[in-house]
Design a protein around this motif. Structure first.
Motif, PDB file in Angstrom:
ATOM      1  N   TYR A  57       0.842  -1.195   0.000  1.00 63.17           N
ATOM      2  CA  TYR A  57       0.000   0.000   0.000  1.00 63.17           C
ATOM      3  C   TYR A  57       0.885   1.255   0.000  1.00 63.17           C
ATOM      4  CZ  TYR A  57      -3.004   3.607   2.087  1.00 63.17           C
ATOM      5  OH  TYR A  57      -3.665   4.774   2.363  1.00 63.17           O
ATOM      6  N   ALA A  58       0.637   2.159  -0.946  1.00 70.98           N
ATOM      7  CA  ALA A  58       1.404   3.418  -1.006  1.00 70.98           C
ATOM      8  C   ALA A  58       0.832   4.346   0.054  1.00 70.98           C
ATOM      9  CB  ALA A  58       1.294   4.042  -2.399  1.00 70.98           C
ATOM     10  N   MET A  59       1.470   4.346   1.201  1.00 70.42           N
ATOM     11  CA  MET A  59       0.840   4.961   2.377  1.00 70.42           C
ATOM     12  C   MET A  59       0.816   6.476   2.337  1.00 70.42           C
ATOM     13  SD  MET A  59       3.641   4.209   5.345  1.00 70.42           S
ATOM     14  CE  MET A  59       3.263   5.614   6.387  1.00 70.42           C
ATOM     15  N   PHE A 101      11.048   1.025  -0.055  1.00 68.81           N
ATOM     16  CA  PHE A 101      11.369   2.441   0.118  1.00 68.81           C
ATOM     17  C   PHE A 101      11.525   3.084  -1.254  1.00 68.81           C
ATOM     18  CE2 PHE A 101      13.493   5.096   3.659  1.00 68.81           C
ATOM     19  CZ  PHE A 101      13.087   6.289   3.081  1.00 68.81           C
ATOM     20  N   SER A 102      10.565   3.934  -1.609  1.00 70.81           N
ATOM     21  CA  SER A 102      10.596   4.645  -2.887  1.00 70.81           C
ATOM     22  C   SER A 102      10.949   6.106  -2.641  1.00 70.81           C
ATOM     23  CB  SER A 102       9.221   4.575  -3.569  1.00 70.81           C
ATOM     24  OG  SER A 102       8.858   3.249  -3.854  1.00 70.81           O
ATOM     25  N   GLY A 103      11.045   6.884  -3.714  1.00 75.10           N
ATOM     26  CA  GLY A 103      11.245   8.327  -3.568  1.00 75.10           C
ATOM     27  C   GLY A 103      12.548   8.804  -4.190  1.00 75.10           C
ATOM     28  N   GLY A 201       2.650   6.888 -12.912  1.00 71.42           N
ATOM     29  CA  GLY A 201       1.798   8.043 -12.620  1.00 71.42           C
ATOM     30  C   GLY A 201       0.609   7.633 -11.791  1.00 71.42           C
ATOM     31  N   SER A 202      -0.263   8.579 -11.577  1.00 70.84           N
ATOM     32  CA  SER A 202      -1.397   8.364 -10.685  1.00 70.84           C
ATOM     33  C   SER A 202      -2.688   8.720 -11.406  1.00 70.84           C
ATOM     34  CB  SER A 202      -1.212   9.263  -9.455  1.00 70.84           C
ATOM     35  OG  SER A 202      -2.023   8.840  -8.394  1.00 70.84           O
ATOM     36  N   GLN A 203      -3.789   8.152 -10.904  1.00 70.83           N
ATOM     37  CA  GLN A 203      -5.120   8.392 -11.484  1.00 70.83           C
ATOM     38  C   GLN A 203      -5.137   8.023 -12.971  1.00 70.83           C
ATOM     39  OE1 GLN A 203      -7.815   8.538 -10.061  1.00 70.83           O
ATOM     40  NE2 GLN A 203      -9.247   9.197 -11.603  1.00 70.83           N
ATOM     41  N   LEU A 236       5.733  -2.977  -9.798  1.00 70.20           N
ATOM     42  CA  LEU A 236       5.058  -2.316 -10.914  1.00 70.20           C
ATOM     43  C   LEU A 236       4.375  -1.014 -10.524  1.00 70.20           C
ATOM     44  CD1 LEU A 236       3.683  -5.582 -12.532  1.00 70.20           C
ATOM     45  CD2 LEU A 236       5.816  -4.346 -13.029  1.00 70.20           C
ATOM     46  N   GLY A 237       4.633  -0.552  -9.290  1.00 69.24           N
ATOM     47  CA  GLY A 237       4.113   0.753  -8.890  1.00 69.24           C
ATOM     48  C   GLY A 237       2.618   0.727  -8.637  1.00 69.24           C
ATOM     49  N   GLY A 238       2.040   1.923  -8.589  1.00 69.03           N
ATOM     50  CA  GLY A 238       0.594   2.041  -8.337  1.00 69.03           C
ATOM     51  C   GLY A 238      -0.047   2.810  -9.461  1.00 69.03           C
ATOM     52  N   GLY A 239      -1.021   3.626  -9.114  1.00 65.23           N
ATOM     53  CA  GLY A 239      -1.535   4.576 -10.085  1.00 65.23           C
ATOM     54  C   GLY A 239      -2.897   4.297 -10.675  1.00 65.23           C
ATOM     55  N   LEU A 240      -3.465   3.123 -10.378  1.00 63.72           N
ATOM     56  CA  LEU A 240      -4.779   2.854 -10.964  1.00 63.72           C
ATOM     57  C   LEU A 240      -5.790   3.883 -10.435  1.00 63.72           C
ATOM     58  CD1 LEU A 240      -5.740   0.747 -12.976  1.00 63.72           C
ATOM     59  CD2 LEU A 240      -6.543  -0.646 -11.063  1.00 63.72           C
ATOM     60  N   GLY A 241      -6.567   4.457 -11.360  1.00 63.68           N
ATOM     61  CA  GLY A 241      -7.462   5.561 -11.011  1.00 63.68           C
ATOM     62  C   GLY A 241      -8.752   5.097 -10.366  1.00 63.68           C
ATOM     63  N   ILE A 274       2.982  -4.621  -6.254  1.00 62.80           N
ATOM     64  CA  ILE A 274       2.297  -3.429  -6.744  1.00 62.80           C
ATOM     65  C   ILE A 274       2.133  -2.472  -5.577  1.00 62.80           C
ATOM     66  CG2 ILE A 274       1.129  -4.481  -8.716  1.00 62.80           C
ATOM     67  CD1 ILE A 274      -1.397  -4.671  -6.955  1.00 62.80           C
ATOM     68  N   GLU A 275       1.963  -1.193  -5.897  1.00 69.46           N
ATOM     69  CA  GLU A 275       1.937  -0.139  -4.874  1.00 69.46           C
ATOM     70  C   GLU A 275       0.709   0.749  -5.025  1.00 69.46           C
ATOM     71  OE1 GLU A 275       5.475   1.951  -6.008  1.00 69.46           O
ATOM     72  OE2 GLU A 275       6.825   0.502  -5.099  1.00 69.46           O
ATOM     73  N   PRO A 276      -0.484   0.185  -4.904  1.00 67.55           N
ATOM     74  CA  PRO A 276      -1.663   1.044  -5.042  1.00 67.55           C
ATOM     75  C   PRO A 276      -1.862   1.915  -3.807  1.00 67.55           C
ATOM     76  CG  PRO A 276      -2.347  -1.165  -4.445  1.00 67.55           C
ATOM     77  CD  PRO A 276      -0.846  -1.211  -4.601  1.00 67.55           C
ATOM     78  N   GLY A 277      -2.210   3.160  -4.026  1.00 66.17           N
ATOM     79  CA  GLY A 277      -2.523   4.056  -2.915  1.00 66.17           C
ATOM     80  C   GLY A 277      -3.941   4.568  -3.058  1.00 66.17           C
ATOM     81  N   ARG A 278      -4.139   5.358  -4.107  1.00 64.97           N
ATOM     82  CA  ARG A 278      -5.433   6.012  -4.312  1.00 64.97           C
ATOM     83  C   ARG A 278      -6.594   5.020  -4.360  1.00 64.97           C
ATOM     84  NH1 ARG A 278      -5.952  11.015  -6.740  1.00 64.97           N
ATOM     85  NH2 ARG A 278      -3.847  10.778  -7.555  1.00 64.97           N
TER      86      ARG A 278
HETATM   87  C1  LIG Z   1       2.369   7.865  -5.230  1.00 67.65           C
HETATM   88  C2  LIG Z   1       3.024   6.589  -5.545  1.00 67.65           C
HETATM   89  C3  LIG Z   1       2.279   5.416  -5.618  1.00 67.65           C
HETATM   90  C4  LIG Z   1       0.787   5.367  -5.444  1.00 67.65           C
HETATM   91  O1  LIG Z   1       0.093   5.983  -6.484  1.00 67.65           O
HETATM   92  P1  LIG Z   1      -1.505   5.898  -6.481  1.00 67.65           P
HETATM   93  O2  LIG Z   1      -1.898   6.703  -7.647  1.00 67.65           O
HETATM   94  O3  LIG Z   1      -1.970   6.498  -5.208  1.00 67.65           O
HETATM   95  O4  LIG Z   1      -1.886   4.474  -6.607  1.00 67.65           O
HETATM   96  C5  LIG Z   1       2.958   4.231  -5.839  1.00 67.65           C
HETATM   97  N1  LIG Z   1       4.306   4.197  -6.005  1.00 67.65           N
HETATM   98  C6  LIG Z   1       5.045   5.326  -5.952  1.00 67.65           C
HETATM   99  C7  LIG Z   1       6.503   5.237  -6.141  1.00 67.65           C
HETATM  100  C8  LIG Z   1       4.439   6.549  -5.727  1.00 67.65           C
HETATM  101  O5  LIG Z   1       5.178   7.664  -5.687  1.00 67.65           O
END
Ligand SMILES: *Cc1c(COP(=O)(O)O)cnc(C)c1O
Length: 421
Positions: A57-59, A101-103, A201-203, A236-241, A274-278
């Motif tokens: 979870y992308a906290m 740890f991303s960023g 990306g996001s959304q 594979l990151g997050g970003g699903l809208g 995967i890193e879904p947040g939104r």
């Molecule tokens: C912000 C971010 C996410 C989460 O993106 P969502 O659009 O919220 O799913 C995942 N991975 C990384 C590296 C991010 O910066």
């Protein structure tokens, strides 16, 4: 689907009337649903059930301890982007081996803390960062597991402020340079490359950019393996809208996203992260606010709320749309009218919606901003010395304040006077 629904004309959060919580907690406040958080996490977990995987979870989307604990209890890992988030994840009981740890700007202090406390992997975003992490790891006598975040140069077709996978964005290392960078990692004794990371990306409301990115990651996996690297994990990151506007065409489902992952990368024998947040938190939260005044201007009526841009900045920052609904359901057949919906902060940007069609509202009425669970409370501030608004979590018939509203004294006492005053 979420759990904020009308029953007999009143908006409920799961089995609790929203108005009851408002009476007890005061407005404005954020309100989250355990059932919705759980359901969304589970959708992702199920979508990847055919592959070895971890949903991190992308906290940064919503990082209250109670939310993290709810998800951690379901088996979630966490994607953190700062030392503070790492500390929060650990405080919520998430073991280091489930934290990535991303960023783009990890400091040496942050690296050291994560290495000392335990970490699943660092997602590296630049070559100087590689060198820094190598030095930190060597100074501690450990080897840091890393992936490189590659920038696949695909157009995510989302809002410019949240697109991250084009070559002009600050994120990641150009995929064309990846083999060179992995060769460099192999030469650094403090690092071990264990996988590849991508987040575009996001959304995102379309799977096509994901397909392009995942195919490139698949090709890169083959190329790096041929170069002798043991690539065994793909992040594979997050970003699903999420659907911000009811009635619009909904974004792709986690299940179809999971199918795409299996189709493009399922044969690589890698563990998938995967890193879904939104999508986990967005529709699991609303912001509840009260109408202070209805002001009739020339040609337009303003709903002045007690919630403001400092509480929910998405409309001001991203021109984001939030559905805003009355907590007492509009009577059938009642005529809607246009309002400009604004907060009390001294900025014209403190406008949530212009000419929004709403049932007639009066001072004292409650409204709820839907889809406010992600990038809501975490982006709030105390601008205008408006206290951070409380967060409340509902679970079935129960609710609890999970972050209280600070008093004015608490806010003021954070300042300290220098000795000469
Ligand atoms: C912000 C971010 C996410 C989460 O993106 P969502 O659009 O919220 O799913 C995942 N991975 C990384 C590296 C991010 O910066």
């Amino acid at each position: 689907m979420d759990h904020f629904l009308y029953r007999d004309g009143a908006l409920y959060a799961e089995d609790v009337p929203v108005a009851e919580i408002a009476a007890e907690v005061g407005t404005p406040f954020y309100l989250y649903s355990t059932a919705t958080l759980t359901r969304h996490f589970q959708l992702f977990d199920d979508a990847l059930s055919g592959l070895p995987h971890l949903v991190c979870y992308a906290m940064k989307a919503a990082s209250n301890q109670a939310i993290l604990r709810t998800l951690a209890d379901l088996g979630a890992g966490m994607d953190v982007v700062s030392g503070g988030e790492y500390a929060r994840a650990r405080a919520a009981g998430v073991p280091g081996e489930r934290i990535v740890f991303s960023g783009v700007g990890k400091t040496r202090v942050e690296m050291r803390e994560a290495l000392a406390g335990g970490i699943r992997q660092f997602n590296i975003e630049s070559e100087p960062e590689l060198e820094a992490l190598n030095e930190v790891a060597l100074s501690m006598g450990v080897v840091a597991p890393v992936t490189v975040r590659v920038n696949p140069d695909v157009d995510a077709r989302t809002h410019a402020k949240i697109a991250t996978g084009k070559s002009e964005n600050k994120f990641g290392i150009p995929i064309s340079r990846a083999r060179e960078v992995y060769a460099r990692i192999a030469a650094l004794p403090g690092l071990e490359a264990i996988g590849i990371d991508v987040h575009i990306g996001s959304q995102l409301t379309d799977l096509e950019p994901y397909r392009q990115a995942f195919e490139k990651v698949g090709d890169l996996t083959d190329a790096l393996r041929a170069d002798g690297h043991d690539i065994r994990r793909l992040d594979l990151g997050g970003g699903l809208g999420i659907p911000y506007t009811r009635g619009n065409e909904p974004p792709p489902l986690p299940m179809d996203y999971g199918k795409l992952i299996a189709e493009t990368l399922g044969d690589k024998g890698c563990e998938i992260e995967i890193e879904p947040g939104r999508l986990v938190a967005g529709n699991a939260g609303i912001m509840v606010s009260r109408v202070i005044y209805v002001k009739s201007g020339e040609g337009r009526d303003f709903l002045i709320l007690d919630g403001a841009m400092n509480d929910l900045i998405r409309p001001a920052m991203y021109e984001a749309h939030h559905d805003i609904v009355p907590v007492v359901e509009a009577e059938a057949g009642i005529e809607y009218r246009p309002y400009d919906i604004v907060g009390p902060v001294c900025e014209s940007g403190d406008t949530f919606a212009r000419q929004r069609m709403m049932p007639p509202l009066e001072a004292g009425d409650l409204v709820a901003f839907r889809s406010a669970g992600a990038y809501g409370a975490v982006m709030s501030s105390e601008y205008n010395t408006r206290p951070l608004i409380p967060e409340v979590l509902v679970n079935g018939h129960q609710f609890a304040v999970i972050r209280p509203r600070p008093s004015f004294d608490e806010i003021i006492n954070r300042d300290t006077l220098p000795p000469w005053l």
